[in-house]
Scaffold this active site. Structure first.
Site, PDB file in Angstrom:
ATOM      1  N   ARG A   1       1.203   6.679  -6.827  1.00 27.51           N
ATOM      2  CA  ARG A   1       0.034   7.544  -7.059  1.00 27.51           C
ATOM      3  C   ARG A   1       0.403   9.008  -6.882  1.00 27.51           C
ATOM      4  O   ARG A   1       0.033   9.843  -7.707  1.00 27.51           O
ATOM      5  CB  ARG A   1      -1.083   7.153  -6.101  1.00 27.51           C
ATOM      6  CG  ARG A   1      -2.274   8.099  -6.164  1.00 27.51           C
ATOM      7  CD  ARG A   1      -3.450   7.604  -5.352  1.00 27.51           C
ATOM      8  NE  ARG A   1      -3.160   7.413  -3.937  1.00 27.51           N
ATOM      9  CZ  ARG A   1      -4.060   7.050  -3.025  1.00 27.51           C
ATOM     10  NH1 ARG A   1      -5.311   6.809  -3.399  1.00 27.51           N
ATOM     11  NH2 ARG A   1      -3.737   6.901  -1.757  1.00 27.51           N
TER      12      ARG A   1
ATOM     13  N   TYR B   1       0.831  -1.210   0.000  1.00 28.18           N
ATOM     14  CA  TYR B   1       0.000   0.000   0.000  1.00 28.18           C
ATOM     15  C   TYR B   1       0.865   1.259   0.000  1.00 28.18           C
ATOM     16  O   TYR B   1       0.557   2.236  -0.691  1.00 28.18           O
ATOM     17  CB  TYR B   1      -0.940   0.014   1.208  1.00 28.18           C
ATOM     18  CG  TYR B   1      -1.709   1.316   1.346  1.00 28.18           C
ATOM     19  CD1 TYR B   1      -2.639   1.697   0.383  1.00 28.18           C
ATOM     20  CD2 TYR B   1      -1.489   2.173   2.423  1.00 28.18           C
ATOM     21  CE1 TYR B   1      -3.333   2.903   0.494  1.00 28.18           C
ATOM     22  CE2 TYR B   1      -2.179   3.371   2.544  1.00 28.18           C
ATOM     23  CZ  TYR B   1      -3.096   3.733   1.575  1.00 28.18           C
ATOM     24  OH  TYR B   1      -3.783   4.925   1.693  1.00 28.18           O
TER      25      TYR B   1
ATOM     26  N   ARG C   1     -11.435  13.544   1.751  1.00 27.69           N
ATOM     27  CA  ARG C   1     -12.425  12.738   2.495  1.00 27.69           C
ATOM     28  C   ARG C   1     -13.740  12.633   1.744  1.00 27.69           C
ATOM     29  O   ARG C   1     -14.484  11.661   1.924  1.00 27.69           O
ATOM     30  CB  ARG C   1     -12.663  13.332   3.881  1.00 27.69           C
ATOM     31  CG  ARG C   1     -11.434  13.360   4.764  1.00 27.69           C
ATOM     32  CD  ARG C   1     -10.905  11.970   5.078  1.00 27.69           C
ATOM     33  NE  ARG C   1      -9.647  12.038   5.830  1.00 27.69           N
ATOM     34  CZ  ARG C   1      -8.926  10.977   6.146  1.00 27.69           C
ATOM     35  NH1 ARG C   1      -9.310   9.759   5.767  1.00 27.69           N
ATOM     36  NH2 ARG C   1      -7.807  11.119   6.817  1.00 27.69           N
TER      37      ARG C   1
ATOM     38  N   TYR D   1      -0.830  13.231   6.427  1.00 30.38           N
ATOM     39  CA  TYR D   1      -0.451  12.230   7.431  1.00 30.38           C
ATOM     40  C   TYR D   1       1.053  12.333   7.701  1.00 30.38           C
ATOM     41  O   TYR D   1       1.836  12.600   6.786  1.00 30.38           O
ATOM     42  CB  TYR D   1      -0.734  10.807   6.920  1.00 30.38           C
ATOM     43  CG  TYR D   1      -2.172  10.313   7.019  1.00 30.38           C
ATOM     44  CD1 TYR D   1      -3.138  10.973   7.760  1.00 30.38           C
ATOM     45  CD2 TYR D   1      -2.532   9.147   6.359  1.00 30.38           C
ATOM     46  CE1 TYR D   1      -4.440  10.478   7.828  1.00 30.38           C
ATOM     47  CE2 TYR D   1      -3.835   8.642   6.420  1.00 30.38           C
ATOM     48  CZ  TYR D   1      -4.785   9.326   7.161  1.00 30.38           C
ATOM     49  OH  TYR D   1      -6.060   8.838   7.232  1.00 30.38           O
TER      50      TYR D   1
ATOM     51  N   GLU E   1     -13.960  -0.813   6.507  1.00 26.11           N
ATOM     52  CA  GLU E   1     -13.946   0.522   5.896  1.00 26.11           C
ATOM     53  C   GLU E   1     -15.269   0.691   5.161  1.00 26.11           C
ATOM     54  O   GLU E   1     -15.804  -0.278   4.620  1.00 26.11           O
ATOM     55  CB  GLU E   1     -12.754   0.629   4.936  1.00 26.11           C
ATOM     56  CG  GLU E   1     -12.617   1.987   4.266  1.00 26.11           C
ATOM     57  CD  GLU E   1     -11.306   2.120   3.492  1.00 26.11           C
ATOM     58  OE1 GLU E   1     -10.232   1.802   4.050  1.00 26.11           O
ATOM     59  OE2 GLU E   1     -11.372   2.523   2.317  1.00 26.11           O
TER      60      GLU E   1
HETATM   61  C1  3EB Z   1      -7.685   6.324   5.804  1.00 24.61           C
HETATM   62  O1  3EB Z   1      -8.548   7.107   6.169  1.00 24.61           O
HETATM   63  C2  3EB Z   1      -8.137   4.924   5.538  1.00 24.61           C
HETATM   64  O2  3EB Z   1      -5.422   5.586  -0.127  1.00 24.61           O
HETATM   65  O3  3EB Z   1      -7.047   6.185  -1.450  1.00 24.61           O
HETATM   66  C3  3EB Z   1      -9.400   5.432   2.843  1.00 24.61           C
HETATM   67  C4  3EB Z   1      -9.802   5.964   1.608  1.00 24.61           C
HETATM   68  C5  3EB Z   1      -8.106   5.014   3.017  1.00 24.61           C
HETATM   69  C6  3EB Z   1      -8.889   6.080   0.566  1.00 24.61           C
HETATM   70  C7  3EB Z   1      -6.622   5.826  -0.341  1.00 24.61           C
HETATM   71  C8  3EB Z   1      -7.198   5.129   1.963  1.00 24.61           C
HETATM   72  C9  3EB Z   1      -7.585   5.660   0.747  1.00 24.61           C
HETATM   73  O4  3EB Z   1      -6.490   6.624   5.710  1.00 24.61           O
HETATM   74  C10 3EB Z   1      -7.647   4.396   4.301  1.00 24.61           C
END
Ligand code: 3EB
Length: 323
Positions: free
Chosen positions: A148, A141, A213, A200, A313
């Site tokens: 990406r 990942y 989001r 992050y 999720e």
């Molecule tokens: C998160 O909130 C959970 O890498 O495109 C959620 C939605 C998550 C999209 C992405 C990852 C992705 O980090 C993981």
């Protein structure tokens, strides 16, 4: 402008895919099954992750004309009016370098959406094998995130322009990335309860995950909101490790806060995908979700979540309930 719908269908509701794809308003057909490879015709998108709810299909509907479809740059595309859907697959052998393969695949997608005049992706789905394999920065990942992010940089998409997305693991061979794109930009949203994923801290990998989001789109006078894959994360921290019930509650809470933040708390949820790491969690997850949402709008999907401590999720589409 019409609204976009994503509806789940059972196996016996889809006997003739070609006939369904030829119906007015049918943009694409997503298949939840064991294969992750291009369909026999553009418009069918096999993901390699089975439905645990006996709903192997999702039909994406938009407008009322018959879709135009084709293949360019190893991408299969479908257009109805002002929405473009494009899918591309990464062959099993190319998944051995998921970082490079992801950058290349996103490059293909960006060139197709730009050349067809739909330069603004508003929802992206990413599904890949072995997503949690490898330690530290070598986890699949995290390598996917590097590729990406590089592609977004290559095509001059800034973090505030990242659209809503989901990224999950499956147990099939090969990867798929597909998206919905428009002629104008959507509006991207963050969740006040969660750190923007693109900010992050370093502990989560060399490149932050490139997504918003949620992305809303005024496909009518009132916006529709595409809610990204949402998990039991507050700030940037995983919550309730090993506790499905609590993870589900925190996840639903996160979605509710997001919708309140974008003033769509009264919206109706549809296209709710509940991704479960462990199929044996289905009965408990079903009991908790069915108490809150109509069964017809929910599909439980067997998938690995991108953080190995996450068990569930959820993504959704929020559509204003009043006409
Ligand atoms: C998160 O909130 C959970 O890498 O495109 C959620 C939605 C998550 C999209 C992405 C990852 C992705 O980090 C993981």
């Amino acid at each position: 402008m019409p609204i976009l719908r994503q509806e789940y269908l059972s196996a016996n509701a889809v006997t003739d895919t070609a006939q369904l794809l030829a119906q007015p308003g049918v943009l694409a057909l997503v298949n939840f099954g064991d294969l992750c490879e291009p369909g026999e015709q553009p418009g069918i998108i096999p993901l390699g992750m089975p439905s645990l709810s006996d709903k192997p299909w999702e039909v994406i509907r938009y407008g009322d004309s018959v879709a135009e479809r084709g293949t360019d740059e190893h991408c299969q595309w479908s257009v109805i009016e002002d929405v473009l859907c494009v899918a591309t697959w990464i062959a099993p052998q190319d998944c051995s370098d998921i970082e490079a393969a992801t950058e290349v695949a996103y490059g293909r997608l960006f060139r197709v959406i730009q050349s067809k005049g739909f330069p603004y992706p508003f929802r992206i789905w990413n599904f890949m094998p072995d997503i949690n394999r490898g330690d530290g920065d070598r986890e699949e990942y995290k390598k996917f995130c590097v590729g990406r992010e590089r592609a977004f940089d290559d095509y001059h998409v800034a973090p505030r322009e990242y659209p809503a997305a989901s990224a999950l693991g499956h147990h099939a061979q090969g990867a798929v990335i597909y998206l919905l794109a428009g002629r104008n930009s959507g509006v991207h949203h963050e969740n006040p309860r969660q750190q923007p994923a693109y900010k992050y801290p370093r502990e989560y990998g060399p490149s932050s995950p490139s997504f918003a989001r949620a992305t809303s789109l005024a496909l009518r006078s009132k916006p529709q909101v595409f809610v990204s894959g949402t998990a039991s994360i507050i700030g940037h921290n995983t919550q309730a490790v090993d506790d499905l019930q609590q993870q589900l509650a925190i996840t639903l809470d996160n979605i509710q806060h997001l919708l309140q933040h974008v003033e769509q708390a009264e919206s109706e949820l549809s296209a709710v995908r509940v991704y479960l790491r462990h199929p044996q969690d289905l009965p408990l997850a079903q009991a908790l979700i069915n108490a809150r949402l109509p069964e017809s709008v929910v599909n439980f999907i067997y998938a690995d979540i991108c953080r190995s401590q996450l068990l569930v999720e959820i993504e959704a589409l929020a559509t204003p309930s009043s006409p």
